[in-house]
Design an enzyme around this catalytic site. Structure first.
Site: not given
Length: 285
Positions: A64, A125
């Protein structure tokens, strides 16, 4: 769904990293917004002198706006003669053409069955948070979120572990039409670095939109004492978005690594990942 490389073309794997601060995410968008995909495709078109032809990239994780990547992977299908002509100097030419907040580290002909998105086994992540009363080191400000309550890392770690496994993460995801919210978290943990920065690390086969940032939001509420360690699991089991779960800001999040199986297993993984998932009957959350 066929993923055959067109005759006369070569599939090329790219390993890249970028600082997401000034990007509107990975994926190309209408309206001229700056994206990682757009910058890399433009640079590729320029250095290969492809004219008006754009060679589309397929990526492992569509990050994003504001999210960073250290270990992103993509692939592109190039005409065989173009790859043969440019392959030796392509990396250095891209380094000269790309803006300084995105780098391609390697370009290599991909093995059969490779697909950057569907052949991936897992993505890892890390979300970084600072809880020092004075704020975040200015040199880290674009990569570390400041949380103005002291965090209990041990309690956060216990809460994170309660979300490991295959579940329906609808409570932590932004629902997309026709897409499943079933995912498998392989590892989830929280630690504090020597410099005091808290790292929230999660590894899963794939993630739903906003899932990592929503789960981090829940863990921060646990870490600062606003909720108990069992709360993130209760939210998961409720199966609906809880207004207390906030999607934290993107700049603390970095895609660190994407893993793939051995070459001979790529095609099978590619096929398996395209199947719509469901939980076993009576399988809980």
């Amino acid at each position: 769904m066929s993923d055959e490389v067109e005759p006369g073309h070569v599939r090329v794997r790219l390993d890249l990293s970028y600082d997401g601060t000034e990007f509107s995410g990975w994926a190309k968008q209408a309206g001229g917004r700056r994206t990682v995909q757009g910058e890399v495709e433009d640079a590729l078109r320029t250095v290969t002198r492809a004219g008006d032809v754009t060679y589309d990239l397929t990526v492992a994780g569509r990050t994003d706006a504001g999210v960073h990547a250290r270990g992103q992977v993509a692939h592109v299908d190039l005409p065989g003669e173009l790859w043969a002509e440019h392959r030796e100097k392509l990396l250095k030419r891209l380094a000269g053409r790309l803006p300084k907040d995105v780098r391609v580290w390697s370009l290599a002909e991909a093995p059969g069955g490779f697909n950057a998105r569907f052949a991936a086994l897992w993505r890892r992540y890390v979300y970084r948070v600072g809880d020092r009363p004075g704020g975040v080191d200015p040199l880290l400000r674009n990569h570390v979120l400041w949380h103005d309550w002291e965090l209990d890392v041990d309690v956060m770690d216990a809460a994170a572990k309660s979300l490991v496994g295959e579940h329906d993460f609808a409570a932590y995801a932004k629902k997309r039409e026709g897409a499943t919210t079933i995912r498998e978290i392989l590892d989830f943990g929280v630690r504090r670095r020597g410099d005091g920065v808290v790292e929230i690390e999660v590894r899963a086969d794939a993630f739903c939109h906003n899932q990592v940032r929503s789960m981090v939001g829940a863990l921060l509420f646990v870490g600062d004492g606003h909720r108990g360690a069992d709360w993130p699991r209760k939210v998961l089991e409720a199966g609906v978005r809880d207004s207390a779960v906030h999607v934290v800001r993107p700049h603390g999040l970095t895609l660190e690594e994407v893993a793939y199986p051995a070459d001979e297993l790529l095609a099978a993984r590619n096929k398996e990942a395209r199947n719509r998932r469901s939980l076993p009957s009576g399988g809980g959350s």
